[in-house]
Design an enzyme around this catalytic site. Structure first.
Site, PDB file in Angstrom:
ATOM      1  NE  ARG A  59      -3.740   0.371   2.217  1.00 25.34           N
ATOM      2  CZ  ARG A  59      -4.339   0.963   3.248  1.00 25.34           C
ATOM      3  NH1 ARG A  59      -4.245   0.432   4.473  1.00 25.34           N
ATOM      4  NH2 ARG A  59      -5.010   2.081   3.078  1.00 25.34           N
TER       5      ARG A  59
ATOM      6  CB  CYS B  61      -1.828   3.823   9.479  1.00 20.91           C
ATOM      7  SG  CYS B  61      -3.146   4.439  10.564  1.00 20.91           S
TER       8      CYS B  61
END
Length: 276
Positions: A178, A232
């Site tokens: 990611r 995050c």
């Protein structure tokens, strides 16, 4: 700095003394059903369930996918489960402490002096043969905790932008693919904040779901100087890495909105690709 983690053996011994203790069960799965069914199927004796989506975040048009909760809602939730300033709190989830870290961060930011996370969570407790309760659980006597946020360093998007050319480390704790922009299945834009280094939070854990020894966590972040800013996808996993850092004697700041907030402004820069 006190260790924010408590082992199954330590918690069992503490419970045996009979001293007051609040146990909070925060089992949760991203995009999954409420963790209440898991709680009712088995939980630590005396633990009370806390709903992360309803009580530990506020869903709105800004602030990313999991903005910090409304202070009134959070205070009511903590009083509901019996939290008072003088009573220690132990938080746990299924195993990884990912959800538990959210409540740990919120309570410590709100000024509670004694909050720890059960290392290994419910899975570790059950594997050790410790007693388990089932059912909806009994409501504890209400607490009187007063939420007073501001005890932890928080950075917003503007603060992160000001760091891009500075010396403060920015750490992306999502999965490496990611970060690289190769496998984004949650947010509408792939990539990472320019200049951030990749340190996936899951690598702080053993296969069983407990945290690695402090020395191993410290080694993972040995080249990240100072007190890094952690982010995050929506702020929850970043709190998990902060928990890991503090178990190793270090600390950092949190960007609560994280990537899901950063990408809401197309003028903010984005990067793709991996780093060492």
């Amino acid at each position: 700095m006190n260790n924010p983690l408590v082992t199954v053996e330590e918690l069992a011994a503490e419970r045996a003394t009979g001293r007051p203790l609040v146990l909070a069960d925060v089992r949760w799965t991203l995009n999954g059903p409420s963790g209440r069914a898991d709680y009712e199927a088995g939980h630590l004796p005396g633990a009370v369930y806390v709903d992360l989506e309803a009580e530990l975040t506020t869903h709105g048009p800004s602030g990313g996918r999991h903005p910090l909760p409304d202070l009134g809602t959070f205070q009511l939730a903590m009083r509901r489960i019996g939290v008072s300033a003088a009573t220690p709190v132990v938080v746990y989830d299924g195993a990884t402490s990912l959800a538990a870290s959210r409540l740990w961060w919120l309570l410590t930011d709100a000024g509670h002096p004694s909050v720890r996370v059960l290392d290994g969570g419910f899975a570790g407790w059950r594997a050790a043969g410790q007693p388990v309760e089932t059912g909806p659980g009994a409501a504890p006597a209400p607490g009187d905790f007063v939420v007073a946020p501001g005890h932890r360093r928080v950075v917003d998007a503007a603060g992160v932008a000001a760091l891009l050319d500075g010396e403060v480390a920015l750490v992306d704790v999502r999965a490496a693919d990611r970060y690289a922009g190769e496998n984004e299945t949650i947010d509408p834009v792939a990539g990472h904040i320019p200049g951030a280094v990749s340190r996936p939070s899951t690598q702080n854990l053993t296969e069983a779901g407990g945290f690695r020894p402090a020395a191993e966590i410290a080694e993972r972040f040995a080249d990240v100087v100072g007190e890094p800013v952690l982010y995050c996808g929506s702020g929850i996993t970043a709190a998990h890495t902060l928990l890991a850092l503090e178990s190793a004697g270090r600390t950092g700041a949190l960007y609560p909105g994280s990537w899901s907030d950063w990408i809401t402004d197309p003028a903010r820069p984005r990067a793709t690709g991996s780093t060492p």
